[in-house]
Enzyme design. Structure first.
Site, PDB file in Angstrom:
ATOM      1  N   ASN A 478      12.889 121.735 -13.667  1.00  0.00           N
ATOM      2  CA  ASN A 478      12.307 121.719 -12.177  1.00  0.00           C
ATOM      3  C   ASN A 478      11.465 123.027 -11.738  1.00  0.00           C
ATOM      4  OD1 ASN A 478      14.477 123.565 -11.813  1.00  0.00           O
ATOM      5  ND2 ASN A 478      15.259 122.133 -10.163  1.00  0.00           N
ATOM      6  N   PHE A 480       8.457 125.487 -11.239  1.00  0.00           N
ATOM      7  CA  PHE A 480       7.072 125.005 -10.947  1.00  0.00           C
ATOM      8  C   PHE A 480       6.323 126.074 -10.389  1.00  0.00           C
ATOM      9  CE2 PHE A 480       9.295 123.742  -6.968  1.00  0.00           C
ATOM     10  CZ  PHE A 480       8.557 124.506  -5.971  1.00  0.00           C
ATOM     11  N   ILE A 481       4.971 126.308 -10.451  1.00  0.00           N
ATOM     12  CA  ILE A 481       4.052 126.952  -9.817  1.00  0.00           C
ATOM     13  C   ILE A 481       3.077 126.043  -9.118  1.00  0.00           C
ATOM     14  CG2 ILE A 481       2.208 128.529  -9.697  1.00  0.00           C
ATOM     15  CD1 ILE A 481       3.398 129.764 -12.403  1.00  0.00           C
ATOM     16  N   HIS A 589      18.703 130.239  -5.011  1.00  0.00           N
ATOM     17  CA  HIS A 589      19.813 129.327  -4.907  1.00  0.00           C
ATOM     18  C   HIS A 589      20.579 129.473  -6.170  1.00  0.00           C
ATOM     19  CE1 HIS A 589      17.825 126.526  -7.930  1.00  0.00           C
ATOM     20  NE2 HIS A 589      16.529 127.003  -7.410  1.00  0.00           N
ATOM     21  N   PRO A 621      11.548 122.576  -1.316  1.00  0.00           N
ATOM     22  CA  PRO A 621      10.519 122.014  -2.131  1.00  0.00           C
ATOM     23  C   PRO A 621      10.574 120.488  -2.462  1.00  0.00           C
ATOM     24  CG  PRO A 621      11.803 123.136  -3.795  1.00  0.00           C
ATOM     25  CD  PRO A 621      12.326 123.374  -2.271  1.00  0.00           C
ATOM     26  N   HIS A 645      18.263 122.959  -1.302  1.00  0.00           N
ATOM     27  CA  HIS A 645      17.243 123.602  -1.754  1.00  0.00           C
ATOM     28  C   HIS A 645      16.182 122.842  -2.364  1.00  0.00           C
ATOM     29  CE1 HIS A 645      18.528 122.155  -5.859  1.00  0.00           C
ATOM     30  NE2 HIS A 645      17.839 122.930  -6.488  1.00  0.00           N
ATOM     31  N   GLY A 646      16.011 121.430  -2.204  1.00  0.00           N
ATOM     32  CA  GLY A 646      15.144 120.622  -2.572  1.00  0.00           C
ATOM     33  C   GLY A 646      15.485 119.303  -2.158  1.00  0.00           C
TER      34      GLY A 646
END
Length: 716
Positions: A478, A480-481, A589, A621, A645-646
């Site tokens: 999971n 990412f940029i 996290h 995100p 955290h997501g």
């Protein structure tokens, strides 16, 4: 949505912010954790909660005198209001006063090479009623801060206040005002004093490069004639000849300065100044300088003037030295004390002062003691983009609060036609998945904490080269940029990554140790992955040391990637010109911290959760095709000041691949420049919970500061 107290029979309650019933295996995992005897108050489950290892991902666990390595994973402070921060106008301000301002201000920061620079910062309230410690320095200064706030050590690494030991050397900040009124700063990397206005100039705050003037030396003019006011708006590049002419012109235009009355007052003021110790010293130094200049420029005339000085003066000097008055003067000089301009210590004789400087001040400050205080206060911190540290008036540098999405001054229309090129450049510059950098850049090799690698668990001692090559790489899963747009069409850069293979290996080593200890002790645990370390034991200390190292590694890893990412976007949108971020956010996290909750000191483990104390910035995100959110914490005590955290997974990776097709991926990521192949099918948006629902469920935990939608996504 308020939390739900799950109706399960456990030693400690389980509070859930999820909007759905937990599955049987999730309930079992929550019960396992809540049954442990050292769990404090309750277990908090965030809206994105789902199955993990040992503990649910999205769980927050506060513990007393123990910590569970498998529940932490491997990813990854503040000051009281009257703490003084030196600014560029020559004054120091309480950090609370700075937090009340709405505008940016300029502070001193320290680069990784030990060079002091000037940079913009903002201040904010970070926590209410925080536990405190007092850090006492060898210059007599006392700093009151939270136990977890990081201080910059002399080697450029960081250590939490509560872990600082007596005689620990800190990165120093020395400043003084010279005889002409200019502020001087001691550069740690060289030990030399530099004028603050040139630090401003060299930091690029006067419009970029230093201006040149043909046939002249470049100087910096203070517009208001206050040499200590080094705000950029008060500074101007000038040629030295032009500068002198400007001042002469001012004198000629002011007839009062040339009047007999002014001259009489000037002479009287100079005579009065010469009677004071500092004035006498000033004129003595100026006179010495003039005499030396005269000796060099007119040597023959000087020789004639002093031809008989030795003969004439010898008899008077001998007589004086042998007199009672002369003997008393010699004794007084031999026992005279001189003040060290760096630390203020009184040292006997000039030679003693010289030796003191060499021994004690190779640009250094040391810890005398760290004391736990028995009261709480609201605390504040600065946000310092790029350098992530700032100077205190007390004379040291400290880390600013964490931040890793950045808001740029670019607008969405500037991205048109460039997204694919940006993505390809990112994929070429930043390794993903199991890949690593072919070459190790200087920023990585200069990281000060490589020197601590030898002190990590013996199981990773052959991994240093790999860890260095992986610093500045994304990883898979999971991670990412992303390039995102907010509701005002501003461009944001965001990334998510952790401590790579070295962090995982360290965690596995300590998890194995914890399991072995549990087996030897005959501990009956509901799950082997809940094996724990007891505070105060060597195993606990070793794990805590390695955890802090891993979290530092993760932070620097993100810094290195973001710097590359930012340069790529600048190349395409600004012709390579560097831009200053408008806001930076970096939150961790999968980590543990020492904190105070419900009036007690506890270890807080956030497994797939983010700290959301009051005014904390955070990132939540969504998935590849969903929204993301920049948030501020509300400091909800029941969640141990945490949030998700997501979005959290809805389907396992295997199930996602069996459920969805490549056509589904293409449809669900429409409008996003990203990979659209089976290699990232397990990251399809449909495999995740609705981020909108997750945000609704934690409206009592955070408030939304910005809503983002990605237009570009790079996955491992």
């Amino acid at each position: 949505m308020p939390y739900e107290n799950l109706e399960i029979s456990t030693r400690s309650p389980v509070l859930s912010w999820a909007n759905h019933p937990l599955k049987s295996d999730e309930i079992k995992m929550a019960k396992n954790v809540a049954s442990l005897p050292f769990v404090f108050k309750h277990v908090a489950l965030m809206p994105d909660v789902h199955l993990g290892k040992g503990a649910l991902v999205g769980s927050v666990i506060a513990t007393k005198e123990a910590i569970i390595p498998a529940a932490v994973g491997v990813d990854i402070g503040c000051f009281v209001g009257d703490t003084l921060i030196p600014l560029m106008d020559g004054k120091s301000y309480p950090i609370k006063e700075l937090a009340d301002r709405s505008e940016k201000f300029i502070v001193y920061a320290c680069s990784s090479s030990g060079r002091i620079v000037a940079t913009y910062a903002t201040a904010k309230l970070t926590r209410k009623n925080a536990a405190l410690v007092k850090v006492i320095l060898d210059n007599g200064e006392e700093i009151i801060c939270t136990p977890d706030h990081q201080f910059m050590l002399r080697d450029g690494s960081y250590e939490e206040a509560q872990n600082l030991q007596a005689e620990t050397s800190l990165m120093p900040f020395y400043s003084k005002v010279d005889k002409d009124g200019y502020t001087l700063i001691a550069q740690p990397y060289s030990g030399r004093w530099q004028k603050a206005h040139w630090i401003i100039a060299r930091s690029g705050l006067l419009g970029g490069k230093v201006e040149k003037f043909e046939g002249q030396k470049t100087v910096i003019h203070h517009r208001n004639f206050n040499e200590s006011d080094n705000r950029p708006e008060n500074l101007e590049f000038m040629g030295n000849c032009d500068h002198s002419a400007y001042h002469r012109n001012l004198v000629e235009r002011n007839q009062h300065w040339q009047s007999p009355e002014f001259e009489e007052k000037r002479v009287a003021a100079l005579a009065k100044k010469a009677q004071r110790t500092e004035g006498y010293q000033y004129y003595a130094e100026r006179g010495t300088k003039n005499i030396l200049q005269y000796m060099q420029q007119q040597p023959e005339h000087f020789k004639q003037a002093v031809a008989d000085n030795g003969i004439r003066g010898k008899q008077y000097l001998l007589a004086y030295n042998q007199s009672e008055k002369g003997k008393a003067k010699s004794k007084e000089i031999a026992n005279r004390y001189y003040t060290c301009e760096i630390c203020g210590v009184e040292v006997k004789t000039p030679i003693g002062l010289h030796n003191h400087r060499r021994k004690e001040h190779q640009c250094n400050h040391k810890i005398v003691a760290v004391l736990t205080l028995n009261y709480t206060e609201d605390v504040y911190c600065l946000t310092v983009p790029e350098y992530h540290n700032f100077a205190l008036k007390a004379g040291v540098f400290v880390h600013n609060c964490g931040m890793m999405a950045i808001k740029t001054p670019f607008k969405g229309e500037q991205l048109e036609g460039k997204l694919k090129k940006i993505r390809l450049d990112i994929e070429a510059a930043i390794p993903t998945g199991f890949n690593e950098n072919k070459e190790v850049e200087k920023t990585v090799t200069n990281w000060q904490r490589w020197s601590d690698f030898k002190d990590l668990h013996r199981g990773v001692q052959d991994l240093q080269n790999k860890a260095m090559r992986q610093m500045g790489s994304l990883g898979g899963g999971n991670h990412f940029i992303e390039v995102c747009l907010d509701t005002e069409n501003s461009v944001w850069l965001m990334l998510h990554s952790g401590s790579r293979n070295i962090g995982n290996q360290l965690a596995q080593c300590h998890i194995s140790t914890a399991k072995e200890l549990a087996k030897m002790a005959g501990n009956s645990l509901p799950d082997p992955d809940l094996a724990y370390f007891i505070a105060g034991t060597p195993e606990f200390q070793a794990y805590w040391h390695d955890l802090q190292w891993s979290q530092d590694y993760a932070r620097v890893n993100r810094d290195v990637m973001m710097a590359r990412f930012k340069r790529i976007v600048e190349k395409h949108l600004a012709g390579g010109k560097a831009i200053k971020p408008l806001l930076e956010v970096n939150c961790h996290h999968n980590y543990a911290e020492k904190e105070v909750h419900f009036g007690e000191n506890v270890y807080v483990t956030r497994k797939g959760a983010v700290r959301a104390q009051e005014e904390d910035y955070g990132i939540i995100p969504g998935s590849m095709g969903a929204k993301s959110y920049i948030v501020k914490g509300k400091g909800n005590a029941h969640s141990f000041c945490s949030c998700s955290h997501g979005a959290g997974r809805l389907l396992s990776r295997k199930k996602a691949k069996n459920t969805y097709t490549l056509d589904d991926l293409i449809e669900q990521t429409m409008g996003v420049e990203c990979r659209k192949d089976t290699g990232v099918l397990d990251e399809i948006p449909g495999a995740y919970k609705s981020i909108e629902q997750v945000m609704e469920n934690q409206s009592d935990l955070v408030e939304v500061e910005a809503t983002l939608k990605q237009v570009l996504c790079v996955k491992g």
